[in-house]
Each structure stands twice: as structure tokens, then as C-alpha cells.
Design a protein around this motif. Structure first.
Motif, mmCIF file in Angstrom:
data_model
loop_
_atom_site.group_PDB
_atom_site.id
_atom_site.type_symbol
_atom_site.label_atom_id
_atom_site.label_comp_id
_atom_site.label_asym_id
_atom_site.label_seq_id
_atom_site.Cartn_x
_atom_site.Cartn_y
_atom_site.Cartn_z
ATOM 1 N N ASP A 29 -8.923 -4.298 -1.144
ATOM 2 C CA ASP A 29 -8.238 -3.119 -0.601
ATOM 3 C C ASP A 29 -7.102 -2.661 -1.517
ATOM 4 O O ASP A 29 -6.922 -1.455 -1.739
ATOM 5 N N ARG A 77 -7.095 0.902 -3.457
ATOM 6 C CA ARG A 77 -6.004 1.871 -3.270
ATOM 7 C C ARG A 77 -5.385 2.239 -4.612
ATOM 8 O O ARG A 77 -5.084 3.420 -4.859
ATOM 9 N N GLU A 137 1.541 4.305 -3.145
ATOM 10 C CA GLU A 137 1.541 5.757 -2.919
ATOM 11 C C GLU A 137 2.842 6.396 -3.385
ATOM 12 O O GLU A 137 2.830 7.395 -4.123
ATOM 13 N N ASP A 156 -7.521 4.685 -6.391
ATOM 14 C CA ASP A 156 -7.426 6.037 -5.838
ATOM 15 C C ASP A 156 -6.236 6.806 -6.397
ATOM 16 O O ASP A 156 -6.272 8.029 -6.521
ATOM 17 N N HIS A 169 0.837 -1.202 0.000
ATOM 18 C CA HIS A 169 0.000 0.000 0.000
ATOM 19 C C HIS A 169 0.876 1.258 0.000
ATOM 20 O O HIS A 169 0.579 2.235 -0.713
ATOM 21 N N ARG A 205 3.365 6.635 -7.347
ATOM 22 C CA ARG A 205 2.158 7.003 -8.091
ATOM 23 C C ARG A 205 2.470 7.730 -9.395
ATOM 24 O O ARG A 205 1.639 7.736 -10.312
#
Length: 371
Positions: A72, A76, A41, A79, A37, A44
Motif C-alpha cells: 500500500d 501510494r 500526499e 501514484d 500516507h 508530493r
């Protein structure tokens, strides 16, 4: 368009042939998922805003994840990346993980394609490879996936296993055809040093099959599947019309992809990146490795990936990308090889005939440009 790959390295049991990075310590799964996760991020910007077309959970054994853990990760990613154009989301699975409730939950989590590791439909062969399922469980897994509504399945087979060619391989092929998968991946067993088979071979307790057996079994696989209507579109891959693996096809056509997880690799069009092949080092956030491709590297990689496919190389495209001088040299070498039947050369394309894919590595290596 780009691809997103999630590497789940965990396994309950280590297969005797597997040379991929893996870990049997399932206690670290939560730590690795948390790090994945975070990596989504921190990276990205890696794909440069390109829409994600395919998502793929590979391993290891991704079917050890719960549907919620899968959901999940996908949420993510959605997003942080443009996933509005996703066409295919694949999960690799062991047959004995696939019961009805789990399959239903996978579909609800966003998985629309399964890659089921059957490997063989001979129980003795499965025991030799240290697989944790039986032939009956493999058949039931496919049936359960159909009942759950999966309309896009691929199954894996391994051939070239000593003692399990001939009638054993024919029965496995016939059994796979009876399951009517949309796609089949058929891999020749490679005995690598750092595997159970490799260690047995080093002490003289296991011997890989010879070239003649390899050729015979390759032809049996090729002829059986192509007669049944499957297109042999890449060295190890067969598909019914319109059912090619979109994610893997992106690799062979040089598209960008981002790999998340321990030992995962990424490619942004100019550089290759890879993560630490260690659960501990990955979870601790160790920096990834990096390789900047030279012009020669890019050309050789172009040959390596394109010539793995039935379409091969479009000569006009190769000339645009790498220049007329390089193209002329490539065509000259290909003309020299063409009379042997190892390659096909027309005014538009250079390719390796699918029936000769078994020796594609040697053919491609002979065409490589040396530094």
C-alpha cells in the motif's frame, strides 16, 4: 534522480546498542501508517519532480509490517511520485521475521533487496545485544530468502563488542562469507548514553573496547572481506562488484531524498528537514524541523559525505561547486596530511584509503572549513 525512505520505528524488543528513534508500542502502527500516507500526499512536491531511483524501508523493524502494508505504501508513492525508474527497493529485516510465505509475499509486494540484521553469529554476543534471533535463525533467514528468489542481500555485522573480538569475530566473518551475501555492512559498536549499553557504562558495568582493540578488529573485518572479493567502498560498507547499495550511495553523493515517517530526515539540495521523533506527535501531524544550509555547511557536508567513500572527492568538481580559493585551501591542507598516509592526493582526487577508514571522522574534521 532521488530516493524515498520510509521510517518504520516499531520494534518488538529494543537492542542494547540502538540509539535510533524507536517505539515498542506496536498498537500505534496503524496510526503511524495512516500518517505516512498523508505525508506522502502533503510533500508530493518536495523532490521537484525528480524521478525516484531507490526506495528504502528502514527502522526500527520494517519486517513487522505485513506485505499488504508495504504494498500500500509503495502503491501510494507510485501514484504521487515518478517511480518508473526505480532500480532498487530495500527492506530492513530481523532474521526471525523471515519465513518462506512472508518472503514470497515481500517479493510480490515489490521488495527486491533485503538488509538482514544478523549482527553476529555468536549466540552469546546476540544475547548481550538483546537481539531476538539466534545464529541458526540468521543462517536460515538467508537460506529462505534465497529460496524465495532474492538475488540481492546485504547483512549487517557489529564489531567492537567487548569480549567478542578475536575468534568470535572471525567465526562470524567466516559464517557470513559462507552465506555469500552480495553486500555486507560492518559497524563498530558505539556506546551512546541513551541506550542500555550506555546506562550500564555510566554505572561502571560495561566498558567499550579501547583504541587498539578497535584498530585490530577493524583490520580483521577489512582484510577478511576484501580478501574474499568485497570492495570496501564506504566506511562501513563492503560489496561484491556491481552490488553497492544504491540508496545509501545516493546519500553519500548528495542526491535528494524524501524521508517519510517519525524521525525521518529529508534533503532537497539546499535544506534539511526532519519529522518529529515521536509516534504521538508525528501521528498528530506536528510540523517538521528545518535547517537552511549555509555555503560553509554545504562545503563541509560535501567533504563529510564524499570522503566516506573510496572514490573520495573529485577535485575538479569541488572547484566547480565551491570555487578555486576553497579548493586551493583544501589541497594545501591535504598535502600537509598526505605523508602520514591518512589521505591520498593526486591531480584528480582526494580520498582516504579504505584501510584508514576507522579514523575518517578525525581526518574529515581536520579538513572542515570553520565559520
Amino acid at each position: 534522480m532521488a530516493g524515498l525512505y520510509f521510517h518504520i520505528p516499531f520494534c518488538k524488543r529494543i537492542c542494547a546498542y540502538c540509539d535510533f528513534y524507536k517505539s515498542a508500542d506496536l498498537r500505534r502502527m496503524d496510526d503511524v501508517l495512516a500518517a505516512m500516507h498523508r505525508e506522502l500526499e502533503t510533500r508530493r512536491g518536495y523532490l521537484g519532480g525528480e524521478p525516484v531511483r531507490t526506495r528504502y524501508f528502514g527502522g526500527g523493524t520494517p519486517s513487522l509490517l505485513t506485505p499488504q502494508q508495504i504494498r500500500d505504501l509503495l502503491a501510494r508513492a507510485a501514484d504521487l511520485y515518478d517511480c518508473t525508474a526505480v532500480e532498487e527497493t530495500t527492506l530492513e529485516a530481523n532474521p526471525d521475521d523471515l519465513d518462506g510465505p512472508y518472503l514470497e509475499a515481500l517479493r510480490q509486494a515489490g521488495i527486491d533487496r533485503l538488509s538482514i540484521g544478523i549482527q553476529s553469529l555468536d549466540d552469546a554476543c546476540l544475547r548481550l545485544m538483546n537481539r531476538r534471533h539466534t545464529a541458526a535463525q540468521a543462517r536460515e533467514a538467508v537460506a529462505a530468502a534465497r529460496r524465495a528468489g532474492f538475488g540481492n542481500l546485504t547483512v549487517d555485522l557489529i564489531f567492537g563488542v567487548p569480549g567478542f573480538g578475536g575468534d568470535s569475530l572471525r567465526r562470524s566473518l567466516d559464517g557470513v562469507l559462507a552465506l555469500e551475501p552480495e553486500h555486507v555492512s560492518a559497524y563498530h559498536l558505539t556506546v551512546e548514553p541513551d541506550t542500555a549499553f550506555g546506562r550500564r557504562a555510566a554505572r561502571g558495568a560495561f566498558a567499550p573496547v579501547g583504541e587498539q582493540v578497535s584498530e585490530t578488529e577493524f583490520r580483521l573485518v577489512h582484510e577478511t572481506l576484501t580478501r574474499a572479493g568485497y570492495e570496501h567502498y564506504e566506511v562501513s560498507n563492503y560489496a561484491l562488484p556491481g552490488r553497492r547499495a544504491r540508496h545509501n550511495s545516493a546519500y553519500w553523493h548528495g542526491e535528494k531524498y524524501l524521508g517519510i515517517g517519525p524521525a525521518a530526515h529529508s534533503y532537497d539540495g539546499c535544506e534539511r528537514h526532519w519529522n518529529a521523533a515521536s509516534v504521538d506527535r508525528y501521528a498528530a501531524g506536528e510540523a517538521a524541523g528545518r535547517e537552511v544550509l549555509t555555503d560553509c555547511d554545504r562545503f563541509n557536508e560535501y567533504l563529510l559525505t564524499r570522503l566516506r567513500t573510496a572514490e573520495g572527492i573529485e577535485l575538479a568538481e569541488a572547484g566547480r561547486l565551491f570555487g578555486k580559493q576553497r579548493l586551493a585551501k583544501l589541497e594545501q591542507e591535504a598535502r600537509r596530511m598526505a605523508p602520514s598516509g591518512m589521505v591520498r592526493l593526486t591531480d584528480e582526487r582526494l580520498s582516504i584509503p579504505p584501510e584508514r577508514f576507522l579514523v575518517s571522522d578525525a581526518v574529515i574534521g581536520a579538513l572542515f572549513e570553520t565559520r
